[in-house]
Design an enzyme around this catalytic site. Structure first.
Site, PDB file in Angstrom:
ATOM      1  N   ARG A 180       0.947  -1.138   0.000  1.00  0.00           N
ATOM      2  CA  ARG A 180      -0.076   0.161  -0.148  1.00  0.00           C
ATOM      3  C   ARG A 180       0.823   1.232   0.103  1.00  0.00           C
ATOM      4  O   ARG A 180       1.713   1.417   1.021  1.00  0.00           O
ATOM      5  CB  ARG A 180      -0.813  -0.104   1.302  1.00  0.00           C
ATOM      6  CG  ARG A 180      -1.838   1.269   1.363  1.00  0.00           C
ATOM      7  CD  ARG A 180      -2.908   1.069   2.535  1.00  0.00           C
ATOM      8  NE  ARG A 180      -3.407   2.441   2.477  1.00  0.00           N
ATOM      9  CZ  ARG A 180      -3.285   3.197   3.483  1.00  0.00           C
ATOM     10  NH1 ARG A 180      -2.575   2.830   4.946  1.00  0.00           N
ATOM     11  NH2 ARG A 180      -3.949   4.477   3.608  1.00  0.00           N
TER      12      ARG A 180
ATOM     13  N   HIS B 294      -2.849  11.100   0.695  1.00  0.00           N
ATOM     14  CA  HIS B 294      -2.491  10.836   2.166  1.00  0.00           C
ATOM     15  C   HIS B 294      -1.749  11.986   2.783  1.00  0.00           C
ATOM     16  O   HIS B 294      -0.588  12.060   2.980  1.00  0.00           O
ATOM     17  CB  HIS B 294      -1.379   9.399   2.195  1.00  0.00           C
ATOM     18  CG  HIS B 294      -1.226   9.136   3.529  1.00  0.00           C
ATOM     19  ND1 HIS B 294      -1.388   7.568   3.780  1.00  0.00           N
ATOM     20  CD2 HIS B 294      -0.842   9.419   4.700  1.00  0.00           C
ATOM     21  CE1 HIS B 294      -1.118   7.198   5.073  1.00  0.00           C
ATOM     22  NE2 HIS B 294      -0.977   8.469   5.666  1.00  0.00           N
TER      23      HIS B 294
ATOM     24  N   GLU C 164      -7.705   8.450   5.968  1.00  0.00           N
ATOM     25  CA  GLU C 164      -8.096   9.187   7.280  1.00  0.00           C
ATOM     26  C   GLU C 164      -8.408  10.536   7.251  1.00  0.00           C
ATOM     27  O   GLU C 164      -7.916  11.490   7.730  1.00  0.00           O
ATOM     28  CB  GLU C 164      -6.980   8.978   8.202  1.00  0.00           C
ATOM     29  CG  GLU C 164      -6.323   7.722   8.449  1.00  0.00           C
ATOM     30  CD  GLU C 164      -5.289   7.458   9.492  1.00  0.00           C
ATOM     31  OE1 GLU C 164      -4.811   8.530   9.862  1.00  0.00           O
ATOM     32  OE2 GLU C 164      -4.821   6.414  10.114  1.00  0.00           O
TER      33      GLU C 164
ATOM     34  N   ASN D 278      -7.966   1.777   9.505  1.00  0.00           N
ATOM     35  CA  ASN D 278      -6.687   1.801  10.080  1.00  0.00           C
ATOM     36  C   ASN D 278      -7.057   1.853  12.060  1.00  0.00           C
ATOM     37  O   ASN D 278      -7.917   2.599  12.335  1.00  0.00           O
ATOM     38  CB  ASN D 278      -6.201   3.095   9.915  1.00  0.00           C
ATOM     39  CG  ASN D 278      -5.560   3.312   8.363  1.00  0.00           C
ATOM     40  OD1 ASN D 278      -5.856   2.094   7.714  1.00  0.00           O
ATOM     41  ND2 ASN D 278      -5.132   4.512   8.090  1.00  0.00           N
TER      42      ASN D 278
ATOM     43  N   TYR E  23      -5.003   1.793  16.006  1.00  0.00           N
ATOM     44  CA  TYR E  23      -3.948   1.742  16.447  1.00  0.00           C
ATOM     45  C   TYR E  23      -4.174   1.772  18.157  1.00  0.00           C
ATOM     46  O   TYR E  23      -3.470   0.687  18.869  1.00  0.00           O
ATOM     47  CB  TYR E  23      -3.191   2.994  16.218  1.00  0.00           C
ATOM     48  CG  TYR E  23      -2.375   3.030  15.022  1.00  0.00           C
ATOM     49  CD1 TYR E  23      -1.256   2.561  14.657  1.00  0.00           C
ATOM     50  CD2 TYR E  23      -3.109   3.912  13.938  1.00  0.00           C
ATOM     51  CE1 TYR E  23      -0.881   2.745  13.589  1.00  0.00           C
ATOM     52  CE2 TYR E  23      -2.535   3.770  12.511  1.00  0.00           C
ATOM     53  CZ  TYR E  23      -1.361   3.018  12.593  1.00  0.00           C
ATOM     54  OH  TYR E  23      -0.932   3.149  11.321  1.00  0.00           O
TER      55      TYR E  23
ATOM     56  N   GLU F  13      -3.922  -0.162   8.021  1.00  0.00           N
ATOM     57  CA  GLU F  13      -2.833   0.074   8.863  1.00  0.00           C
ATOM     58  C   GLU F  13      -3.189  -0.487  10.013  1.00  0.00           C
ATOM     59  O   GLU F  13      -4.295  -0.362  10.762  1.00  0.00           O
ATOM     60  CB  GLU F  13      -2.690   1.826   8.918  1.00  0.00           C
ATOM     61  CG  GLU F  13      -2.168   2.191   7.879  1.00  0.00           C
ATOM     62  CD  GLU F  13      -2.001   3.646   7.947  1.00  0.00           C
ATOM     63  OE1 GLU F  13      -1.664   4.428   9.169  1.00  0.00           O
ATOM     64  OE2 GLU F  13      -2.364   4.498   6.935  1.00  0.00           O
TER      65      GLU F  13
HETATM   66  C1  FCB Z   1      -1.648   7.120  10.741  1.00  0.00           C
HETATM   67  C2  FCB Z   1      -1.364   7.614   9.577  1.00  0.00           C
HETATM   68  C3  FCB Z   1      -0.080   6.967   8.996  1.00  0.00           C
HETATM   69  C4  FCB Z   1       0.954   6.779  10.302  1.00  0.00           C
HETATM   70  C5  FCB Z   1       0.275   6.168  11.403  1.00  0.00           C
HETATM   71  C6  FCB Z   1       1.202   5.932  12.453  1.00  0.00           C
HETATM   72  O1  FCB Z   1      -2.866   7.980  11.441  1.00  0.00           O
HETATM   73  O2  FCB Z   1      -2.155   7.284   8.510  1.00  0.00           O
HETATM   74  O3  FCB Z   1       0.519   7.785   8.027  1.00  0.00           O
HETATM   75  O4  FCB Z   1       1.513   7.899  10.558  1.00  0.00           O
HETATM   76  O5  FCB Z   1      -0.783   6.867  11.641  1.00  0.00           O
END
Ligand code: FCB
Length: 450
Positions: free
Chosen positions: A82, A125, A170, A296, A298, A354
């Site tokens: 990607r 992006h 995002e 995405n 985290y 992600e």
């Molecule tokens: C996301 C972004 C990516 C990267 C990660 C850690 O929000 O899409 O570019 O910075 O966080």
């Protein structure tokens, strides 16, 4: 542990499941002189915005090292890569094609094709050309139409080299971080800006999808959204309500218009001046059918009732355990997110576009023993597997990131790669987490298919 473990009957061990690695143009390419300036160049040049005062001028020097980087990607054994396209690299200010910039990507796409690696291309992006920002950026409705022209140009130039297109990465970050709280480029601050920018981004997405349907009907076309699940800090009704407001504002704001053609209810409670300018027919443009939704993930956040008048929620600091960037490690939120979205919306196939962790890596004798990151991946791969077991149609998973890179406001201080980058020599070293990824994919390839 030398490889990630999944239950032997897991769908994630079938050959149809796509494993990939992800990057973004501004974070890795460098070669800023060979393109138009973008909002991140300007932001980096502004005192106090980037933790280590760095910029994207060189980054991972991918612009010059792309051939070696394709070898590196191939050596991991992944099915897909990607990447994102830098709008200011492929278009001149007058809207005409920058052929050198287009060729850079065409060569990469051909290189990937030659290796049998599927290209998942993200069209935006975050690196908006600066001249568009000078005209209002995402606060200007026109920018959505400029994006449509850019998508038209790129898709015509790339032909059949691409497997999948995502319009935006995002939009929450572009709109909220960039135009409401100002910690990302272009650094605008104001509650009156965030929703307006978000609406124009979503409009750009819809217009971009229309172009994709015409110019590139055979690729998987969709969008990438980020989600930070919002949990109440206690079971008290006011905390639950606060967490729900936060969820509407941060998460549902970006997905609901795509599937239900409307904003969440919190819209009605916002002061008029903070509301977006919605024109008749906008939701018809925004709610285009999607071939896939990229998610995405985290971390999660916790909320309680607001402490100030006019606020909807109070957001707490991240709880422990945390990664090096200070985000809580809470994999159950990923399973919960996927199953709850699946209940609320008629979802197309899902890709985790992600997922990953910043850790304070050290390289010793040419090796990086990032067992903390390895553990993060193991937990989150399991979380994805659990969601699949509960009926969510997930087709792939991309590690963020292929390699350490420019981590936006954190500069080069936070490392998210499964490959270590020595910024002085630009040497790349696959970390333990990367070797474990390679081993998992290898196991998947050799296992008898059900
Ligand atoms: C996301 C972004 C990516 C990267 C990660 C850690 O929000 O899409 O570019 O910075 O966080």
């Amino acid at each position: 542990m030398n490889k990630y473990q999944l239950p032997t009957n897991s769908k994630m061990l079938s050959k149809e499941f796509v494993y990939g690695v992800a990057t973004a143009s501004f974070q890795i390419e460098g070669a800023s002189q060979q393109r138009l300036p973008c909002i991140w160049d300007t932001f980096c040049a502004t005192e106090g915005k980037i933790a280590d005062n760095s910029n994207g001028d060189i980054a991972c020097d991918h612009f010059n090292r792309w051939q070696d980087d394709i070898e590196l990607i191939d050596s991991l054994g992944v099915d897909a890569y990607r990447l994102s396209i830098s709008w200011p690299r492929v278009m001149h200010q007058d809207g005409s094609a920058n052929q050198d910039g287009l060729n850079f990507y065409v060569n990469i796409l051909d290189g990937l094709k030659a290796k049998g690696i599927k290209a998942y291309v993200t069209l935006y992006h975050w690196d908006l050309p600066q001249h568009l920002e000078d005209n209002g950026g995402w606060l200007n409705r026109e920018t959505a139409y400029k994006f449509r022209d850019y998508v038209d140009l790129v898709t015509k130039a790339f032909g059949d080299r691409v497997h999948s297109y995502a319009t935006l990465n995002e939009p929450f970050c572009s709109a909220f971080l960039g135009y409401e709280v100002g910690v990302h480029a272009p650094g605008k601050v104001g509650k009156e800006y965030g929703r307006k920018a978000a609406h124009h981004l979503l409009l750009a997405h819809g217009l971009g999808m229309q172009v994709l349907q015409t110019n590139s009907p055979n690729t998987l076309n969709g969008i990438v959204l980020n989600f930070t699940p919002c949990y109440p800090r206690s079971e008290k009704l006011e905390d639950t309500k606060a967490a729900d407001y936060a969820d509407q504002y941060i998460n549902q704001w970006y997905i609901k218009p795509l599937f239900h053609g409307t904003y969440p209810e919190i819209l009605q409670e916002l002061p008029l001046a903070h509301q977006p300018d919605i024109h008749e027919g906008d939701f018809d443009i925004i709610a285009q059918p999607l071939d896939f939704l990229g998610i995405n993930f985290y971390t999660r956040l916790t909320y309680s009732a607001p402490t100030q008048a006019g606020e909807f929620y109070f957001e707490h600091e991240h709880m422990t355990p945390k990664t090096d960037i200070g985000w809580e490690i809470y994999p159950a939120a990923l399973t919960g997110l996927l199953t709850s979205l699946n209940e609320r919306y008629e979802l197309p196939p899902i890709y985790i576009t992600e997922n990953g962790a910043a850790m304070a890596d050290e390289i010793e004798a040419g090796e990086v023993h990032d067992l903390d990151r390895l553990n993060y991946y193991q937990l989150h791969l399991n979380a994805v597997n659990k969601a699949i077991e509960q009926g969510v149609d997930i087709h792939g998973y991309f590690a963020w990131s292929l390699m350490d890179n420019f981590e936006w406001a954190e500069g080069y201080l936070k490392r998210f790669g499964i490959v270590y980058v020595d910024y002085k020599t630009q040497q790349r070293t696959i970390k333990r987490s990367g070797l474990a990824y390679k081993a998992l994919i290898n196991e998947r390839n050799t296992q008898p298919q059900q």
